[in-house]
Design a protein around this motif. Structure first.
Motif, PDB file in Angstrom:
ATOM      1  N   PRO A 243      -9.477  33.021 -84.146  1.00  0.00           N
ATOM      2  CA  PRO A 243      -9.491  31.619 -83.669  1.00  0.00           C
ATOM      3  C   PRO A 243      -8.118  31.202 -83.138  1.00  0.00           C
ATOM      4  O   PRO A 243      -7.408  30.402 -83.753  1.00  0.00           O
ATOM      5  CB  PRO A 243      -9.880  30.840 -84.923  1.00  0.00           C
ATOM      6  N   VAL A 244      -7.759  31.708 -81.973  1.00  0.00           N
ATOM      7  CA  VAL A 244      -6.439  31.463 -81.406  1.00  0.00           C
ATOM      8  C   VAL A 244      -6.211  29.973 -81.174  1.00  0.00           C
ATOM      9  O   VAL A 244      -5.149  29.426 -81.476  1.00  0.00           O
ATOM     10  CB  VAL A 244      -6.269  32.238 -80.085  1.00  0.00           C
ATOM     11  N   GLY A 245      -7.229  29.298 -80.635  1.00  0.00           N
ATOM     12  CA  GLY A 245      -7.076  27.876 -80.356  1.00  0.00           C
ATOM     13  C   GLY A 245      -6.798  27.065 -81.605  1.00  0.00           C
ATOM     14  O   GLY A 245      -5.938  26.181 -81.605  1.00  0.00           O
ATOM     15  N   LEU A 246      -7.551  27.340 -82.681  1.00  0.00           N
ATOM     16  CA  LEU A 246      -7.351  26.612 -83.938  1.00  0.00           C
ATOM     17  C   LEU A 246      -5.965  26.863 -84.508  1.00  0.00           C
ATOM     18  O   LEU A 246      -5.289  25.932 -84.961  1.00  0.00           O
ATOM     19  CB  LEU A 246      -8.432  27.026 -84.947  1.00  0.00           C
ATOM     20  N   ILE A 247      -5.542  28.133 -84.465  1.00  0.00           N
ATOM     21  CA  ILE A 247      -4.223  28.473 -85.010  1.00  0.00           C
ATOM     22  C   ILE A 247      -3.119  27.745 -84.259  1.00  0.00           C
ATOM     23  O   ILE A 247      -2.227  27.131 -84.845  1.00  0.00           O
ATOM     24  CB  ILE A 247      -4.008  29.998 -84.977  1.00  0.00           C
ATOM     25  N   LEU A 248      -3.187  27.800 -82.927  1.00  0.00           N
ATOM     26  CA  LEU A 248      -2.151  27.144 -82.129  1.00  0.00           C
ATOM     27  C   LEU A 248      -2.182  25.628 -82.328  1.00  0.00           C
ATOM     28  O   LEU A 248      -1.132  24.975 -82.394  1.00  0.00           O
ATOM     29  CB  LEU A 248      -2.339  27.481 -80.651  1.00  0.00           C
ATOM     30  N   ALA A 249      -3.376  25.062 -82.413  1.00  0.00           N
ATOM     31  CA  ALA A 249      -3.498  23.616 -82.598  1.00  0.00           C
ATOM     32  C   ALA A 249      -2.894  23.189 -83.941  1.00  0.00           C
ATOM     33  O   ALA A 249      -2.166  22.186 -84.024  1.00  0.00           O
ATOM     34  CB  ALA A 249      -4.960  23.193 -82.505  1.00  0.00           C
ATOM     35  N   LEU A 294     -17.426  17.565 -79.258  1.00  0.00           N
ATOM     36  CA  LEU A 294     -16.194  18.329 -79.057  1.00  0.00           C
ATOM     37  C   LEU A 294     -15.784  19.082 -80.315  1.00  0.00           C
ATOM     38  O   LEU A 294     -15.030  20.052 -80.241  1.00  0.00           O
ATOM     39  CB  LEU A 294     -15.063  17.385 -78.627  1.00  0.00           C
ATOM     40  N   VAL A 295     -16.257  18.614 -81.461  1.00  0.00           N
ATOM     41  CA  VAL A 295     -15.947  19.283 -82.728  1.00  0.00           C
ATOM     42  C   VAL A 295     -17.276  19.648 -83.379  1.00  0.00           C
ATOM     43  O   VAL A 295     -17.819  18.885 -84.205  1.00  0.00           O
ATOM     44  CB  VAL A 295     -15.111  18.375 -83.659  1.00  0.00           C
ATOM     45  N   PRO A 296     -17.829  20.782 -83.001  1.00  0.00           N
ATOM     46  CA  PRO A 296     -19.132  21.170 -83.557  1.00  0.00           C
ATOM     47  C   PRO A 296     -19.018  21.526 -85.032  1.00  0.00           C
ATOM     48  O   PRO A 296     -17.941  21.833 -85.541  1.00  0.00           O
ATOM     49  CB  PRO A 296     -19.522  22.393 -82.706  1.00  0.00           C
ATOM     50  N   ALA A 297     -20.156  21.440 -85.719  1.00  0.00           N
ATOM     51  CA  ALA A 297     -20.188  21.807 -87.134  1.00  0.00           C
ATOM     52  C   ALA A 297     -19.870  23.284 -87.284  1.00  0.00           C
ATOM     53  O   ALA A 297     -20.160  24.103 -86.414  1.00  0.00           O
ATOM     54  CB  ALA A 297     -21.559  21.481 -87.715  1.00  0.00           C
ATOM     55  N   GLY A 298     -19.265  23.637 -88.369  1.00  0.00           N
ATOM     56  CA  GLY A 298     -18.877  25.008 -88.620  1.00  0.00           C
ATOM     57  C   GLY A 298     -17.493  25.063 -89.244  1.00  0.00           C
ATOM     58  O   GLY A 298     -16.799  24.034 -89.406  1.00  0.00           O
ATOM     59  N   LEU A 299     -17.076  26.282 -89.605  1.00  0.00           N
ATOM     60  CA  LEU A 299     -15.796  26.438 -90.294  1.00  0.00           C
ATOM     61  C   LEU A 299     -14.624  25.994 -89.426  1.00  0.00           C
ATOM     62  O   LEU A 299     -13.710  25.299 -89.892  1.00  0.00           O
ATOM     63  CB  LEU A 299     -15.619  27.905 -90.711  1.00  0.00           C
ATOM     64  N   THR A 300     -14.629  26.359 -88.135  1.00  0.00           N
ATOM     65  CA  THR A 300     -13.526  25.997 -87.256  1.00  0.00           C
ATOM     66  C   THR A 300     -13.406  24.489 -87.114  1.00  0.00           C
ATOM     67  O   THR A 300     -12.314  23.919 -87.219  1.00  0.00           O
ATOM     68  CB  THR A 300     -13.720  26.629 -85.861  1.00  0.00           C
TER      69      THR A 300
END
Length: 325
Positions: A243-249, A294-300
Motif C-alpha cells: 500500500p504505497v499510497g497509504l504509507i506515503l500519506a 473516496l474512502v472505501p470500506a476495508g483495512l486501507t
C-alpha cells in the motif's frame, strides 16, 4: 579579553586615551602582548579644548619613542569635540573604518569622548573594553590580562615620560605623588554591542498568530485531500501488494504534525492543522451524492481514518521538551 582581542593575529585594536603616557600606564602590557601575537594597533589621544588634535613636536617624538617600545608605529590626536560639526564622532568612526577595527579599548578620558567612542564602536558592532584597576575585580566582573612577559616593555615605555613619573625597578613614582608597583596584569570591563533580536526572538503579534493558525488549517486540509486521493494506491510485486499510497500519506501527515510541533514549540498551530486534517478526511469518507466513495470500506480505508487521529493525539499530548540555554 575574549576572542575579539586575545586571538592576536589578524586583530586590529584601536586604543583611545586621554594624554600621552596613559597608553603605557594603563594598557602598555596589553598593547605589547597583542602586537607580539601579530595584532595591529592604533592609539588615539584626546585633544585639549580648542585644539586641532595635533601635539607639539617634542611631545610627538616622545610618544613615538614610547609606543615604539610597545611595538606600535601609528598614533594620532583626535580633533576637539564640536557639537555643530560632530568632528570628534566623525573622526572616531573614520578611524575604526580605516583600521578595519575588531575592538576598541578606552582609557581615562572625558565623558564626552568615552560616550562618542563607545557609540562609534557599537555602531560598527565592535566590543568596547574600558580600562579598570585590577583591585576593582572584587566588586565588578572584569577581564584581567596577564602581561608579565611584557613588563619590561611597559617599563621602558613609561620611562619616556619623566615629567609624569619616575621609573625605579618595577615601581613608578608619580610626580608629586605616591610610588606604586607596576602590575603584571591589566584589567578591563567589556561592553558588548546591544544585541539585535533574531527572527525567533521577535515578539509574536496577534496578526502573526492568526496567520499561523490559518496556514495550519490550510496545511491540514491540503494534506487531508491529497492523502485521501492517494491512500488507495498500491504497488503489486509478485504475490505481494504494497500500500504505497497509504504509507506515503501517513508519513506525510505525521511529518506535518510533528514538524509543526517541533518548529513552533507550541500546540496551537499543530492542533489547528490536525483539526483541518481530520475534518477533511471525515468529510471525504462520506458517500457522495452520486454514490461515489473516496474512502472505501476495508483495512486501507480504516487505517487512513484512524491512524492520523492517533498520530494527532500523540503529537498534541507529547510533553514539551525544555530548550537548553
Amino acid at each position: 579579553m575574549g576572542p575579539m582581542v586575545m586571538s592576536g593575529s589578524g586583530e586590529s585594536i584601536v586604543f583611545v586615551h586621554g594624554h600621552p603616557g596613559d597608553e603605557s600606564w594603563l594598557t602598555g602590557g596589553t598593547i605589547a602582548r597583542l602586537n607580539g601575537d601579530g595584532a595591529t594597533s592604533l592609539v588615539l589621544y584626546e585633544a585639549d579644548a580648542e585644539s586641532d588634535g595635533s601635539l607639539a613636536p617634542a611631545v610627538g617624538a616622545t610618544v613615538t619613542a614610547a609606543l615604539g617600545e610597545l611595538g606600535v608605529t601609528r598614533w594620532r590626536g583626535l580633533p576637539a569635540a564640536s557639537a555643530a560639526e560632530r568632528g570628534l564622532a566623525d573622526a572616531l568612526t573614520e578611524a575604526l573604518a580605516e583600521e578595519w577595527a575588531t575592538a576598541v579599548v578606552i582609557g581615562t578620558v572625558s565623558d564626552a569622548l568615552r560616550l562618542d567612542a563607545t557609540a562609534a564602536a557599537h555602531a560598527a558592532r565592535l566590543p568596547v573594553f574600558l580600562c579598570r584597576r585590577v583591585a576593582d575585580a572584587a566588586v565588578q566582573r572584569l577581564v584581567a590580562i596577564d602581561v608579565s612577559d611584557h613588563l619590561e616593555q611597559k617599563l621602558r615605555a613609561l620611562a619616556h615620560f619623566p615629567s609624569r613619573w619616575q621609573v625605579e625597578g618595577t615601581a613608578v613614582t608619580v610626580a608629586g605623588g605616591p610610588t606604586a608597583p607596576v602590575s603584571g596584569s591589566e584589567a578591563f570591563a567589556r561592553l558588548d554591542p546591544p544585541r539585535t533580536l533574531q527572527a525567533a526572538e521577535v515578539p509574536t503579534t496577534m496578526l502573526n498568530r492568526v496567520l499561523a493558525g490559518v496556514l495550519g488549517v490550510l496545511a491540514g486540509v491540503t494534506f487531508g485531500v491529497l492523502g485521501t486521493l492517494a491512500h488507495q494506491s498500491a504497488a503489486v510485486i509478485g504475490p505481494v501488494t504494497i500500500p504505497v499510497g497509504l504509507i506515503l500519506a501517513l508519513v506525510a501527515v505525521s511529518a506535518l504534525l510533528v514538524g509543526l510541533r517541533l518548529v513552533l514549540g507550541n500546540r496551537t498551530v499543530a492542533l489547528l492543522a490536525a483539526t483541518g486534517l481530520l475534518i477533511t478526511i471525515f468529510l471525504l469518507s462520506l458517500r457522495g451524492a452520486g454514490g461515489s466513495v473516496l474512502v472505501p470500506a476495508g483495512l486501507t480505508g480504516t487505517l487512513w481514518t484512524v491512524v492520523p487521529a492517533l498520530v494527532a493525539a500523540l503529537v498534541l499530548a507529547w510533553p514539551k521538551i525544555p530548550t537548553r540555554r
